[in-house]
Write an enzyme that holds these catalytic residues in place. Sequence first.
Site, PDB file in Angstrom:
ATOM      1  N   CYS A 117       0.849  -0.829  -0.079  1.00 59.83           N
ATOM      2  CA  CYS A 117      -0.105  -0.489   0.122  1.00 59.83           C
ATOM      3  C   CYS A 117       0.662   1.185   0.514  1.00 59.83           C
ATOM      4  O   CYS A 117       0.669   1.966  -0.129  1.00 59.83           O
ATOM      5  CB  CYS A 117      -0.784  -0.107   1.133  1.00 59.83           C
ATOM      6  SG  CYS A 117      -2.011  -1.453   1.278  1.00 59.83           S
ATOM      7  N   HIS A 257      -4.079   7.584   2.611  1.00 57.67           N
ATOM      8  CA  HIS A 257      -4.031   6.362   2.521  1.00 57.67           C
ATOM      9  C   HIS A 257      -5.175   5.624   3.350  1.00 57.67           C
ATOM     10  O   HIS A 257      -5.843   5.604   4.025  1.00 57.67           O
ATOM     11  CB  HIS A 257      -3.167   4.879   2.751  1.00 57.67           C
ATOM     12  CG  HIS A 257      -3.134   3.177   1.976  1.00 57.67           C
ATOM     13  ND1 HIS A 257      -3.645   3.130   1.276  1.00 57.67           N
ATOM     14  CD2 HIS A 257      -3.406   1.977   2.965  1.00 57.67           C
ATOM     15  CE1 HIS A 257      -4.181   1.812   0.946  1.00 57.67           C
ATOM     16  NE2 HIS A 257      -3.646   1.521   2.026  1.00 57.67           N
ATOM     17  N   ASN A 287     -10.375   0.132  -0.419  1.00 55.99           N
ATOM     18  CA  ASN A 287      -8.980  -0.171  -0.326  1.00 55.99           C
ATOM     19  C   ASN A 287      -8.458  -0.294  -1.749  1.00 55.99           C
ATOM     20  O   ASN A 287      -8.734  -1.285  -1.763  1.00 55.99           O
ATOM     21  CB  ASN A 287      -8.442   0.065   1.008  1.00 55.99           C
ATOM     22  CG  ASN A 287      -6.489  -0.234   0.602  1.00 55.99           C
ATOM     23  OD1 ASN A 287      -6.061  -0.418   0.443  1.00 55.99           O
ATOM     24  ND2 ASN A 287      -5.952  -0.953   1.786  1.00 55.99           N
TER      25      ASN A 287
HETATM   26  O1  UT7 Z   1      -4.122  -1.091   3.272  1.00 53.24           O
HETATM   27  C1  UT7 Z   1      -3.031  -2.130   3.559  1.00 53.24           C
HETATM   28  C2  UT7 Z   1      -3.072  -1.808   5.508  1.00 53.24           C
HETATM   29  N1  UT7 Z   1      -3.914  -2.645   5.980  1.00 53.24           N
HETATM   30  C3  UT7 Z   1      -4.524  -2.232   7.439  1.00 53.24           C
HETATM   31  O2  UT7 Z   1      -4.710  -0.911   7.266  1.00 53.24           O
HETATM   32  C4  UT7 Z   1      -5.850  -2.649   7.771  1.00 53.24           C
HETATM   33  C5  UT7 Z   1      -5.860  -2.646   9.031  1.00 53.24           C
HETATM   34  N2  UT7 Z   1      -7.008  -3.740  10.436  1.00 53.24           N
HETATM   35  C6  UT7 Z   1      -8.706  -2.759  10.246  1.00 53.24           C
HETATM   36  O3  UT7 Z   1      -8.606  -1.954   9.424  1.00 53.24           O
HETATM   37  C7  UT7 Z   1      -8.912  -3.560  10.556  1.00 53.24           C
HETATM   38  O4  UT7 Z   1      -8.593  -4.093  11.458  1.00 53.24           O
HETATM   39  C8  UT7 Z   1     -10.306  -4.583  10.026  1.00 53.24           C
HETATM   40  C9  UT7 Z   1     -10.929  -3.574   9.547  1.00 53.24           C
HETATM   41  C10 UT7 Z   1      -9.811  -5.684   9.149  1.00 53.24           C
HETATM   42  C11 UT7 Z   1     -10.651  -5.538  11.048  1.00 53.24           C
HETATM   43  O5  UT7 Z   1     -11.894  -4.634  12.189  1.00 53.24           O
HETATM   44  P1  UT7 Z   1     -11.824  -4.979  13.377  1.00 53.24           P
HETATM   45  O6  UT7 Z   1     -11.890  -3.819  14.676  1.00 53.24           O
HETATM   46  O7  UT7 Z   1      -9.888  -5.352  13.788  1.00 53.24           O
HETATM   47  O8  UT7 Z   1     -12.039  -6.287  13.524  1.00 53.24           O
HETATM   48  P2  UT7 Z   1     -11.337  -7.493  14.122  1.00 53.24           P
HETATM   49  O9  UT7 Z   1     -10.318  -7.791  13.280  1.00 53.24           O
HETATM   50  O10 UT7 Z   1     -10.718  -7.262  15.388  1.00 53.24           O
HETATM   51  O11 UT7 Z   1     -13.231  -8.340  14.327  1.00 53.24           O
HETATM   52  C12 UT7 Z   1     -13.580  -7.966  15.545  1.00 53.24           C
HETATM   53  C13 UT7 Z   1     -15.366  -9.218  15.432  1.00 53.24           C
HETATM   54  C14 UT7 Z   1     -14.476 -10.556  15.636  1.00 53.24           C
HETATM   55  O12 UT7 Z   1     -15.640 -11.496  15.915  1.00 53.24           O
HETATM   56  P3  UT7 Z   1     -15.325 -11.771  17.854  1.00 53.24           P
HETATM   57  O13 UT7 Z   1     -14.109 -12.588  17.453  1.00 53.24           O
HETATM   58  O14 UT7 Z   1     -15.538 -10.654  18.311  1.00 53.24           O
HETATM   59  O15 UT7 Z   1     -16.844 -12.538  18.036  1.00 53.24           O
HETATM   60  C15 UT7 Z   1     -14.454 -10.930  13.897  1.00 53.24           C
HETATM   61  O16 UT7 Z   1     -14.590 -12.405  13.558  1.00 53.24           O
HETATM   62  O17 UT7 Z   1     -15.713  -8.947  14.203  1.00 53.24           O
HETATM   63  C16 UT7 Z   1     -15.770 -10.412  12.856  1.00 53.24           C
HETATM   64  N3  UT7 Z   1     -15.794  -9.526  11.870  1.00 53.24           N
HETATM   65  C17 UT7 Z   1     -16.666  -9.677  11.507  1.00 53.24           C
HETATM   66  N4  UT7 Z   1     -18.028  -9.562  11.507  1.00 53.24           N
HETATM   67  C18 UT7 Z   1     -19.019  -8.817  10.120  1.00 53.24           C
HETATM   68  C19 UT7 Z   1     -14.409  -9.847  10.899  1.00 53.24           C
HETATM   69  N5  UT7 Z   1     -14.423  -9.300  10.221  1.00 53.24           N
HETATM   70  C20 UT7 Z   1     -16.184  -9.442  10.334  1.00 53.24           C
HETATM   71  C21 UT7 Z   1     -17.290  -8.926   8.916  1.00 53.24           C
HETATM   72  N6  UT7 Z   1     -17.928  -8.466   9.585  1.00 53.24           N
HETATM   73  N7  UT7 Z   1     -16.510  -9.639   7.291  1.00 53.24           N
END
Ligand code: UT7
Length: 331
Positions: A117, A257, A287
């Site tokens: 990225c 970004h 993204n």
């Molecule tokens: O561009 C390159 C660099 N990339 C980035 O900068 C991305 C950085 N990361 C992020 O933007 C975020 O971490 C994400 C958007 C990918 C995820 O958001 P998050 O707030 O970190 O969520 P998480 O991975 O901690 O997941 C929270 C919960 C989990 O459930 P439990 O374990 O709390 O029950 C996941 O299983 O949300 C669940 N989950 C979803 N639920 C509905 C994960 N993906 C989804 C989804 N829809 N698509």
Amino acid sequence: MSKLSAAITAVGGYVPQFVMTNQMLEEMVDTNDEWITTRTGIKERRILKPEEGEGSSFLAIQAANDLLDKRGIKAEEIDLIMVATATPDSMVASTAAFVASEIGATNAFAYDLLAACSSFLFGMSTASSYIESGRYKKVLLIGADKMSSIINYKDRTTCIIFGDGAGAVLFEPNDEGLGLQDEYLRADGSGRKFLGMEAGGSLLPATHETVDAKQHYIFQDGKSVFKFAVSNMADVAEKIMVRNNLKNTEVSWLIPHQANKRIIDATAKRMGLDASKVLMNIERYGNTTSATLPLLLYDYEDKLKKGDNLVFAAFGGGFTWGSIYLKWAYN
Ligand code: UT7
């Protein structure tokens, strides 16, 4: 004689027509519009459908032709074309070389730049250096990614985030001191275990097993990447401001970004910037990896005024990240 600086003198862009909404993703994986919107800020993304039979070069060519039309120059005038991309058309053969031939840039050399990225941000540094040295007069930098080609649309942790698109900028010499002023670029290879694609490279070449194990799709440990991204993107943006004695009131625009609205908000907060000074289009494109920064310039070109202080910031796989301070050169 005053030192030559490298200014952006034109912008072009292209996104595919097909719009994939959060509602469509609800039909494909266990997710919902509310989760995607509050966690990422994304509402929809553009997809270059597989049946089109095109790669990232197609996106890059459209963006480049758009730029040439707007700038009113011929492709033959370009000295160098760089394509920043994480999804080149294929391994080995340069995607940029194909783009150069297709647009008729017969006097240019061309190569790709891969830094996930941060590819476009790092490309801005490379393009500017060629101009500042006086070696070349017109350098075309394109950020293009067909992220849908490496996304598993059964994996809700990645498929909701990425989209396809391309943006292009032209760097030319400037004798008014406008253009790139300063940069702070970083890399940390320990980050590759958190974000990347396991197979298809020299480390793990393609086999039946790698395909069966879905190792040709992008993976991301979102939580870990998020933590690194939030602190590092804010750190470098703040560093660029301090190093250049830029007060928050003197920053015209933050060009961040577009990975996650929460990361962007945290960066703006650290810089002391009002939301009205932060360029954003993540809600419409998601993204697009190498294309996020030039697509912001493309979407908001009308707002940018000569002399505006722009702070670019990016964070991506690798890890790679950084910030660039640039003075806008035209109205
Ligand atoms: O561009 C390159 C660099 N990339 C980035 O900068 C991305 C950085 N990361 C992020 O933007 C975020 O971490 C994400 C958007 C990918 C995820 O958001 P998050 O707030 O970190 O969520 P998480 O991975 O901690 O997941 C929270 C919960 C989990 O459930 P439990 O374990 O709390 O029950 C996941 O299983 O949300 C669940 N989950 C979803 N639920 C509905 C994960 N993906 C989804 C989804 N829809 N698509």
